[in-house]
Design an enzyme around this catalytic site. Structure first.
Site, mmCIF file in Angstrom:
data_model
loop_
_atom_site.group_PDB
_atom_site.id
_atom_site.type_symbol
_atom_site.label_atom_id
_atom_site.label_comp_id
_atom_site.label_asym_id
_atom_site.label_seq_id
_atom_site.Cartn_x
_atom_site.Cartn_y
_atom_site.Cartn_z
ATOM 1 N N PHE A 170 14.932 46.367 68.555
ATOM 2 C CA PHE A 170 14.161 45.382 67.777
ATOM 3 C C PHE A 170 13.027 46.131 67.059
ATOM 4 O O PHE A 170 12.350 46.959 67.649
ATOM 5 C CB PHE A 170 13.562 44.348 68.733
ATOM 6 C CG PHE A 170 13.335 42.993 68.126
ATOM 7 C CD1 PHE A 170 14.172 41.926 68.415
ATOM 8 C CD2 PHE A 170 12.259 42.787 67.272
ATOM 9 C CE1 PHE A 170 13.946 40.664 67.851
ATOM 10 C CE2 PHE A 170 12.027 41.535 66.716
ATOM 11 C CZ PHE A 170 12.879 40.477 67.001
ATOM 12 N N ALA A 221 12.205 44.750 73.583
ATOM 13 C CA ALA A 221 11.198 45.196 74.550
ATOM 14 C C ALA A 221 11.366 44.515 75.906
ATOM 15 O O ALA A 221 11.047 45.106 76.946
ATOM 16 C CB ALA A 221 9.808 44.908 73.996
ATOM 17 N N PHE A 222 11.864 43.301 75.881
ATOM 18 C CA PHE A 222 12.029 42.565 77.141
ATOM 19 C C PHE A 222 13.014 43.276 78.075
ATOM 20 O O PHE A 222 12.943 43.124 79.300
ATOM 21 C CB PHE A 222 12.524 41.145 76.824
ATOM 22 C CG PHE A 222 12.359 40.170 77.943
ATOM 23 C CD1 PHE A 222 11.122 39.584 78.203
ATOM 24 C CD2 PHE A 222 13.440 39.807 78.735
ATOM 25 C CE1 PHE A 222 10.978 38.675 79.238
ATOM 26 C CE2 PHE A 222 13.308 38.894 79.765
ATOM 27 C CZ PHE A 222 12.068 38.328 80.022
ATOM 28 N N GLU A 223 13.928 44.037 77.495
ATOM 29 C CA GLU A 223 14.953 44.741 78.292
ATOM 30 C C GLU A 223 14.474 46.111 78.785
ATOM 31 O O GLU A 223 15.187 46.780 79.557
ATOM 32 C CB GLU A 223 16.235 44.921 77.459
ATOM 33 C CG GLU A 223 17.076 43.668 77.320
ATOM 34 C CD GLU A 223 16.456 42.575 76.456
ATOM 35 O OE1 GLU A 223 15.889 42.900 75.393
ATOM 36 O OE2 GLU A 223 16.506 41.400 76.870
ATOM 37 N N VAL A 244 6.440 45.290 69.490
ATOM 38 C CA VAL A 244 6.393 43.834 69.395
ATOM 39 C C VAL A 244 5.367 43.476 68.325
ATOM 40 O O VAL A 244 4.248 43.991 68.330
ATOM 41 C CB VAL A 244 6.015 43.185 70.740
ATOM 42 C CG1 VAL A 244 6.250 41.681 70.683
ATOM 43 C CG2 VAL A 244 6.819 43.783 71.879
ATOM 44 N N THR A 254 4.874 32.026 66.864
ATOM 45 C CA THR A 254 4.989 31.274 68.124
ATOM 46 C C THR A 254 4.462 32.132 69.269
ATOM 47 O O THR A 254 4.074 33.287 69.079
ATOM 48 C CB THR A 254 6.467 30.929 68.420
ATOM 49 O OG1 THR A 254 7.155 32.153 68.748
ATOM 50 C CG2 THR A 254 7.148 30.283 67.228
ATOM 51 N N HIS A 293 6.183 33.451 71.566
ATOM 52 C CA HIS A 293 7.225 34.369 72.050
ATOM 53 C C HIS A 293 6.641 35.768 72.277
ATOM 54 O O HIS A 293 6.920 36.420 73.286
ATOM 55 C CB HIS A 293 8.359 34.415 71.013
ATOM 56 C CG HIS A 293 9.577 35.156 71.453
ATOM 57 N ND1 HIS A 293 10.506 34.624 72.315
ATOM 58 C CD2 HIS A 293 10.028 36.399 71.153
ATOM 59 C CE1 HIS A 293 11.478 35.510 72.514
ATOM 60 N NE2 HIS A 293 11.202 36.595 71.825
HETATM 61 N N1 INI Z 1 11.659 42.243 70.972
HETATM 62 C C1 INI Z 1 10.928 43.293 70.546
HETATM 63 O O1 INI Z 1 11.156 44.425 71.005
HETATM 64 N N2 INI Z 1 9.960 43.123 69.611
HETATM 65 C C2 INI Z 1 9.670 41.893 69.082
HETATM 66 O O2 INI Z 1 8.767 41.813 68.211
HETATM 67 C C3 INI Z 1 10.417 40.777 69.519
HETATM 68 N N3 INI Z 1 10.147 39.461 68.979
HETATM 69 O O3 INI Z 1 9.183 39.296 68.235
HETATM 70 O O4 INI Z 1 10.872 38.520 69.230
HETATM 71 C C4 INI Z 1 11.428 40.994 70.494
HETATM 72 N N4 INI Z 1 12.175 39.951 70.934
HETATM 73 C C5 INI Z 1 13.418 40.159 71.643
HETATM 74 C C6 INI Z 1 13.227 40.334 73.158
HETATM 75 O O5 INI Z 1 12.644 41.588 73.461
HETATM 76 C C7 INI Z 1 14.578 40.272 73.897
HETATM 77 O O6 INI Z 1 15.423 41.293 73.433
HETATM 78 C C8 INI Z 1 15.281 38.918 73.721
HETATM 79 O O7 INI Z 1 14.421 37.854 74.031
HETATM 80 C C9 INI Z 1 16.524 38.843 74.658
HETATM 81 O O8 INI Z 1 16.167 39.002 76.042
#
Ligand code: INI
Length: 154
Positions: free
Chosen positions: A23, A57-59, A82, A87, A89
């Site tokens: 991402f 980043a969540f992963e 990020v 929102t 999120h």
């Molecule tokens: N992931 C990022 O690494 N950067 C972001 O800015 C971002 N936004 O803005 O949504 C983002 N979202 C995805 C998230 O990390 C997960 O991959 C997704 O939610 C699936 O688990």
């Protein structure tokens, strides 16, 4: 006399894994370049650096945990970007990624460097990915090496 310990950055013989989020890859590819260059400059052999791409980043925490639990991994560098949207999120991704990365480090007793940019704008992110403010991927890589150097002296 009191002892003072600093970590050396000499990393020859170390094996370092880099986890990088796809991402915002315009930014994260630059963080990755910075991290790999810094590792190589400080003596990590190129075939001792493994790069794993994850969706976002969540992963980063889970992939960091998979890698840090491997016996041949000395340290992990977690990289992502990020950028705040309209929102909440952003807040969930930032807080869970940072909390998760710290907990992997404490759980596995290995350095897991926090190379996650949390920015308001793409411009701020680019400044920190090889622009005017440096390369936070390189900084994170050097932090991992410094922590390994400290550990080996304790
Ligand atoms: N992931 C990022 O690494 N950067 C972001 O800015 C971002 N936004 O803005 O949504 C983002 N979202 C995805 C998230 O990390 C997960 O991959 C997704 O939610 C699936 O688990």
């Amino acid at each position: 006399m009191s002892q003072v310990i600093h970590g050396s950055l000499d990393a020859s013989g170390r094996r370092v894994d880099v986890v990088v989020a796809r991402f915002n890859s315009l930014v994260t590819e630059r963080l990755l370049d910075g991290a790999v260059n810094a590792l190589e400059q400080h003596g990590v052999a190129s075939d001792a650096i493994r790069t794993v791409w994850v969706p976002g980043a969540f992963e980063l925490p889970l992939a960091s945990r998979w890698l840090a639990r491997e016996p041949d991994c000395d340290a992990v560098v977690a990289l992502g970007c990020v950028i705040r949207g309209s929102t909440s999120h952003y807040d969930y991704v930032c807080s869970e990624a940072s909390r998760g990365i710290l907990s992997v480090s404490l759980e596995t007793d290995k350095p897991v460097a926090f190379g996650l940019l949390t920015c308001e704008t793409l411009e701020q992110a680019m400044e920190r990915a090889g622009g005017a403010v440096g390369n936070k991927g390189a900084d994170a890589a050097m932090t991992a090496l410094e922590m390994l150097g400290i550990r080996s002296k304790l």
